[in-house]
Each structure stands twice: as structure tokens, then as C-alpha cells.
Motif scaffolding. Structure first.
Motif, PDB file in Angstrom:
ATOM      1  N   SER A 134       0.825  -1.207   0.000  1.00  0.00           N
ATOM      2  CA  SER A 134       0.000   0.000   0.000  1.00  0.00           C
ATOM      3  C   SER A 134       0.857   1.253   0.000  1.00  0.00           C
ATOM      4  CB  SER A 134      -0.899   0.017   1.239  1.00  0.00           C
ATOM      5  OG  SER A 134      -1.607   1.242   1.324  1.00  0.00           O
ATOM      6  N   ASP A 135       0.503   2.207  -0.836  1.00  0.00           N
ATOM      7  CA  ASP A 135       1.328   3.417  -0.921  1.00  0.00           C
ATOM      8  C   ASP A 135       1.246   4.252   0.353  1.00  0.00           C
ATOM      9  OD1 ASP A 135      -0.817   5.466  -3.100  1.00  0.00           O
ATOM     10  OD2 ASP A 135      -1.253   4.291  -1.317  1.00  0.00           O
ATOM     11  N   VAL A 136       0.194   4.102   1.124  1.00  0.00           N
ATOM     12  CA  VAL A 136       0.071   4.920   2.326  1.00  0.00           C
ATOM     13  C   VAL A 136       1.097   4.542   3.385  1.00  0.00           C
ATOM     14  CG1 VAL A 136      -2.381   5.364   1.927  1.00  0.00           C
ATOM     15  CG2 VAL A 136      -1.687   3.440   3.367  1.00  0.00           C
ATOM     16  N   GLY A 137       1.716   3.395   3.238  1.00  0.00           N
ATOM     17  CA  GLY A 137       2.708   2.965   4.206  1.00  0.00           C
ATOM     18  C   GLY A 137       4.078   3.574   4.003  1.00  0.00           C
ATOM     19  N   TYR A 138       4.291   4.191   2.868  1.00  0.00           N
ATOM     20  CA  TYR A 138       5.595   4.768   2.532  1.00  0.00           C
ATOM     21  C   TYR A 138       5.552   6.277   2.720  1.00  0.00           C
ATOM     22  CZ  TYR A 138       6.546   0.160   0.675  1.00  0.00           C
ATOM     23  OH  TYR A 138       6.712  -1.191   0.551  1.00  0.00           O
ATOM     24  N   ASP A 139       6.562   6.832   3.357  1.00  0.00           N
ATOM     25  CA  ASP A 139       6.544   8.255   3.652  1.00  0.00           C
ATOM     26  C   ASP A 139       7.616   9.054   2.926  1.00  0.00           C
ATOM     27  OD1 ASP A 139       8.181   8.111   6.942  1.00  0.00           O
ATOM     28  OD2 ASP A 139       8.587   7.096   5.054  1.00  0.00           O
TER      29      ASP A 139
END
Length: 123
Positions: free
Chosen positions: A106-111
Motif C-alpha cells: 500500500s502506498d500509504v505505508g511509505y513516507d
């Protein structure tokens, strides 16, 4: 902190190959889990592949398995995506991403994100 810069995109014909690079600044690259995502025009950003800090790899099997290879060179602070047998549906902006505590799809896990590099596959 790490900053990411992608390169290697371009225009290629169907069946061709490209190698994307993601160069990371900073001295903590080895600690980061890394990933590639892509976003086609008018569509959501989608997971392509991930390689975590110890080298465990996962691919979006439905779309890229057997054609794309993700790797990382910790000595060079760089992650790569070798793309072979490219298809028109691979056309997208490709982004690299990093996270200390997440290595999923999931892209939301990468900052941490790069600016993206355009890949266009012509038929």
C-alpha cells in the motif's frame, strides 16, 4: 532522512526494456524498505514491487511477474527496476518509495517519495 531521485525512464517500443534507478541521499539507505509504484494517466497509483532492508522481494504478480526485476545496491544507495518485454499497459509515471517500518503493497505505508520518471511504451 532520505531523499529519492528516479531516473531511467523514456520512450520504448513494445517488447523493449528499460532500467529504472532510484538514487537515495543520506547515510541510512540500508535501513529503509524500498518499493516501486506506478501511476497511469487518470488512474490510481499502483504497487509494482518491493524489496525490504534484508532483500526480501515481492511483486505485483498480476501485472509484472516474470518481466520486472527489483534489486538494490546498498553500497551505491540505489534501487533498480529492470523492466523487460514492456507492454503498452506499462505506460505510467514510476515512483520509488521508502519506509523504515513498512514493506507492504500500500502506498500509504511509505513516507518518502521521489518525483517520478515517465515510462512510455509505444505499440
Amino acid at each position: 532522512q532520505v531523499q529519492l531521485v528516479e531516473s531511467g525512464g523514456g520512450l520504448v517500443q513494445v517488447g523493449g526494456s528499460l532500467r529504472l534507478s532510484c538514487a537515495a541521499s543520506g547515510r541510512t539507505f540500508n535501513n529503509y524498505n524500498m518499493a516501486w509504484f506506478r501511476q497511469a494517466p487518470g488512474k490510481e497509483r499502483k504497487f509494482v514491487a518491493t524489496i525490504n532492508r534484508i532483500g526480501t522481494i515481492a511483486y505485483n504478480g498480476d501485472s509484472v511477474k516474470g518481466r520486472f526485476t527489483i534489486s538494490r545496491g546498498n553500497a551505491k544507495n540505489t534501487m533498480y527496476l529492470q523492466m523487460n518485454n514492456l507492454k503498452p499497459e506499462d505506460t505510467a509515471v514510476y515512483y520509488c518509495a521508502a519506509a523504515l517500518f513498512y514493506s507492504g503493497t500500500s502506498d500509504v505505508g511509505y513516507d518518502k517519495w521521489g518525483q517520478g520518471t515517465q515510462v512510455t511504451v509505444s505499440s
